[in-house]
Motif scaffolding. Structure first.
Motif, mmCIF file in Angstrom:
data_model
loop_
_atom_site.group_PDB
_atom_site.id
_atom_site.type_symbol
_atom_site.label_atom_id
_atom_site.label_comp_id
_atom_site.label_asym_id
_atom_site.label_seq_id
_atom_site.Cartn_x
_atom_site.Cartn_y
_atom_site.Cartn_z
ATOM 1 N N MET A 1 -16.914 -11.596 2.253
ATOM 2 C CA MET A 1 -16.435 -12.248 3.478
ATOM 3 C C MET A 1 -15.183 -13.082 3.176
ATOM 4 O O MET A 1 -14.221 -13.073 3.930
ATOM 5 C CB MET A 1 -17.549 -13.133 4.047
ATOM 6 C CG MET A 1 -17.215 -13.749 5.392
ATOM 7 S SD MET A 1 -17.012 -12.480 6.674
ATOM 8 C CE MET A 1 -16.587 -13.499 8.072
ATOM 9 N N PHE A 2 -15.246 -13.815 2.075
ATOM 10 C CA PHE A 2 -14.094 -14.624 1.674
ATOM 11 C C PHE A 2 -12.873 -13.753 1.446
ATOM 12 O O PHE A 2 -11.760 -14.077 1.901
ATOM 13 C CB PHE A 2 -14.431 -15.411 0.404
ATOM 14 C CG PHE A 2 -13.230 -15.955 -0.310
ATOM 15 C CD1 PHE A 2 -12.604 -17.106 0.146
ATOM 16 C CD2 PHE A 2 -12.712 -15.312 -1.420
ATOM 17 C CE1 PHE A 2 -11.478 -17.608 -0.500
ATOM 18 C CE2 PHE A 2 -11.599 -15.802 -2.074
ATOM 19 C CZ PHE A 2 -10.988 -16.949 -1.613
ATOM 20 N N VAL A 3 -13.050 -12.639 0.757
ATOM 21 C CA VAL A 3 -11.929 -11.755 0.453
ATOM 22 C C VAL A 3 -11.342 -11.162 1.729
ATOM 23 O O VAL A 3 -10.119 -11.076 1.892
ATOM 24 C CB VAL A 3 -12.384 -10.635 -0.512
ATOM 25 C CG1 VAL A 3 -11.265 -9.635 -0.722
ATOM 26 C CG2 VAL A 3 -12.815 -11.224 -1.844
ATOM 27 N N VAL A 4 -12.203 -10.757 2.665
ATOM 28 C CA VAL A 4 -11.732 -10.148 3.913
ATOM 29 C C VAL A 4 -10.909 -11.142 4.729
ATOM 30 O O VAL A 4 -9.802 -10.833 5.198
ATOM 31 C CB VAL A 4 -12.929 -9.627 4.737
ATOM 32 C CG1 VAL A 4 -12.457 -9.143 6.095
ATOM 33 C CG2 VAL A 4 -13.637 -8.503 3.999
ATOM 34 N N LEU A 125 -15.636 -17.277 -7.264
ATOM 35 C CA LEU A 125 -14.524 -17.159 -8.208
ATOM 36 C C LEU A 125 -14.262 -15.705 -8.593
ATOM 37 O O LEU A 125 -13.116 -15.322 -8.835
ATOM 38 C CB LEU A 125 -14.796 -17.993 -9.455
ATOM 39 C CG LEU A 125 -14.727 -19.508 -9.270
ATOM 40 C CD1 LEU A 125 -15.031 -20.224 -10.572
ATOM 41 C CD2 LEU A 125 -13.362 -19.934 -8.762
ATOM 42 N N GLY A 126 -15.326 -14.901 -8.645
ATOM 43 C CA GLY A 126 -15.142 -13.481 -8.942
ATOM 44 C C GLY A 126 -14.330 -12.777 -7.855
ATOM 45 O O GLY A 126 -13.420 -11.992 -8.144
ATOM 46 N N CYS A 127 -14.653 -13.076 -6.604
ATOM 47 C CA CYS A 127 -13.895 -12.494 -5.489
ATOM 48 C C CYS A 127 -12.451 -12.992 -5.494
ATOM 49 O O CYS A 127 -11.512 -12.219 -5.259
ATOM 50 C CB CYS A 127 -14.574 -12.843 -4.166
ATOM 51 S SG CYS A 127 -16.175 -12.050 -3.914
ATOM 52 N N ALA A 128 -12.267 -14.292 -5.749
ATOM 53 C CA ALA A 128 -10.919 -14.850 -5.791
ATOM 54 C C ALA A 128 -10.111 -14.251 -6.947
ATOM 55 O O ALA A 128 -8.896 -14.037 -6.828
ATOM 56 C CB ALA A 128 -10.990 -16.369 -5.932
ATOM 57 N N ALA A 240 -2.519 -16.893 -11.032
ATOM 58 C CA ALA A 240 -3.082 -17.951 -11.886
ATOM 59 C C ALA A 240 -4.575 -17.765 -12.111
ATOM 60 O O ALA A 240 -5.089 -18.050 -13.195
ATOM 61 C CB ALA A 240 -2.797 -19.323 -11.263
ATOM 62 N N LEU A 241 -5.288 -17.278 -11.086
ATOM 63 C CA LEU A 241 -6.735 -17.123 -11.230
ATOM 64 C C LEU A 241 -7.107 -16.038 -12.236
ATOM 65 O O LEU A 241 -8.236 -16.004 -12.721
ATOM 66 C CB LEU A 241 -7.367 -16.808 -9.874
ATOM 67 C CG LEU A 241 -7.269 -17.926 -8.826
ATOM 68 C CD1 LEU A 241 -7.930 -17.501 -7.521
ATOM 69 C CD2 LEU A 241 -7.910 -19.211 -9.346
ATOM 70 N N LEU A 242 -6.174 -15.161 -12.551
ATOM 71 C CA LEU A 242 -6.412 -14.150 -13.585
ATOM 72 C C LEU A 242 -6.734 -14.802 -14.918
ATOM 73 O O LEU A 242 -7.505 -14.269 -15.728
ATOM 74 C CB LEU A 242 -5.179 -13.242 -13.705
ATOM 75 C CG LEU A 242 -5.139 -12.268 -14.884
ATOM 76 C CD1 LEU A 242 -6.264 -11.247 -14.770
ATOM 77 C CD2 LEU A 242 -3.783 -11.566 -14.944
#
Length: 287
Positions: A1-4, A125-128, A240-242
């Motif tokens: 949901m966050f990603v969408v 965090l995984g989705c981000a 950066a999150l990578l």
């Protein structure tokens, strides 16, 4: 949901990137910055004895309910600060005002939004992590340019970019420019860092022996690696999150497993505590 939701918002920014749309974002940023700056200032001033009485006395304001006198006194300054920044945001040192409003907004968000346990934090965090990689690198195949970088720089709007990021001038750079980091790169890992601090408080663990110091160190190392990668890639934008997510999340999970707290962190998110309203009486032994 966050990603969408985040993806739809980013595509909308990319497609509608124009001067008027940036102006709308500036207004929204100022509103959030005013609220954040007001909250931070009221909290800070409440620590001083001379302001404590104003913070604890309230007045009823239409549409807002009970508001402290200290909040009413601070509010005009916050509004004036945000308005002055919005008017003069194109001058060379306007980044100072943007960073102050942005930091205050980030602190307020981290106070309000909480991660209940490590499982939710891992999914978030995984989705981000995947979201950031996709819109910086993979989006080039569909849009022929990095959507995230275009939106951050504001290449199509005629301005310096969206205000939802922190920026600081690059030192010893003959071409000028700024080093920037988006709010999401701070808030999302920050939710996990704040979760570690709350867990240390609940377990009454000393700061040196808790999770918070390790989480903060891991975030700092992830951010350092991000800027190293940025310089190695000749200034090409990096997600950066990578780098931040593996450092923070990996450190938290590894340390939790080593200390035997991983199950509690993953499911409950807080140590088991007896209910304060129930007092157990010792059993009487019968002769």
């Amino acid at each position: 949901m966050f990603v969408v939701v985040a993806s739809c918002f980013l595509v909308m920014l990319y497609k509608l990137m124009s001067f008027w749309f940036i102006e709308v974002l500036v207004v929204l940023f100022c509103i959030g910055g005013i609220e954040g700056l007001q909250t931070c200032l009221v909290t800070l001033l409440s620590c001083f004895r001379c302001f404590k009485g104003f913070a604890e006395s309230f007045i009823k304001v239409p549409f807002f309910g009970a508001v402290s006198h200290l909040t009413l006194a601070v509010c005009p300054f916050c509004i004036a600060f945000a308005v002055v920044w919005a008017v003069y945001r194109t001058i060379s040192f306007a980044w100072i005002g943007q960073d102050i409003l942005g930091i205050a907004l980030i602190i307020t968000v981290l106070q309000i939004v909480r991660v209940p346990n490590l499982k939710v934090g891992t999914v978030l965090l995984g989705c981000a992590f995947l979201y950031d990689i996709f819109w910086v690198f993979v989006s080039k195949w569909w849009f022929h340019e990095s959507v995230m970088i275009v939106v951050a720089r504001g290449d199509r709007s005629g301005e310096d970019g969206i205000p939802m990021l922190l920026k600081i001038p690059r030192m010893y750079d003959p071409w000028g420019g700024y080093s920037v980091i988006g709010f999401g790169d701070i808030i999302l890992p920050g939710l996990l860092v704040a979760f570690s601090l709350r867990y240390d408080w609940l377990t009454k663990t000393p700061l040196r022996a808790g999770y918070f110091i390790w989480a903060m160190t891991a975030y700092g190392l992830g951010l350092l690696v991000t800027y190293v990668a940025l310089n190695m890639m000749d200034g090409h934008g990096q997600p950066a999150l990578l780098y931040i997510v593996p450092f923070t999340l990996g450190t938290f999970i590894t340390l939790g497993k080593k200390r035997g707290d991983l199950k509690t962190l993953w499911t409950r998110g807080e140590p088991e505590r007896p209910c304060p309203h129930v007092q157990l009486q010792p059993l009487e032994q019968k002769d």
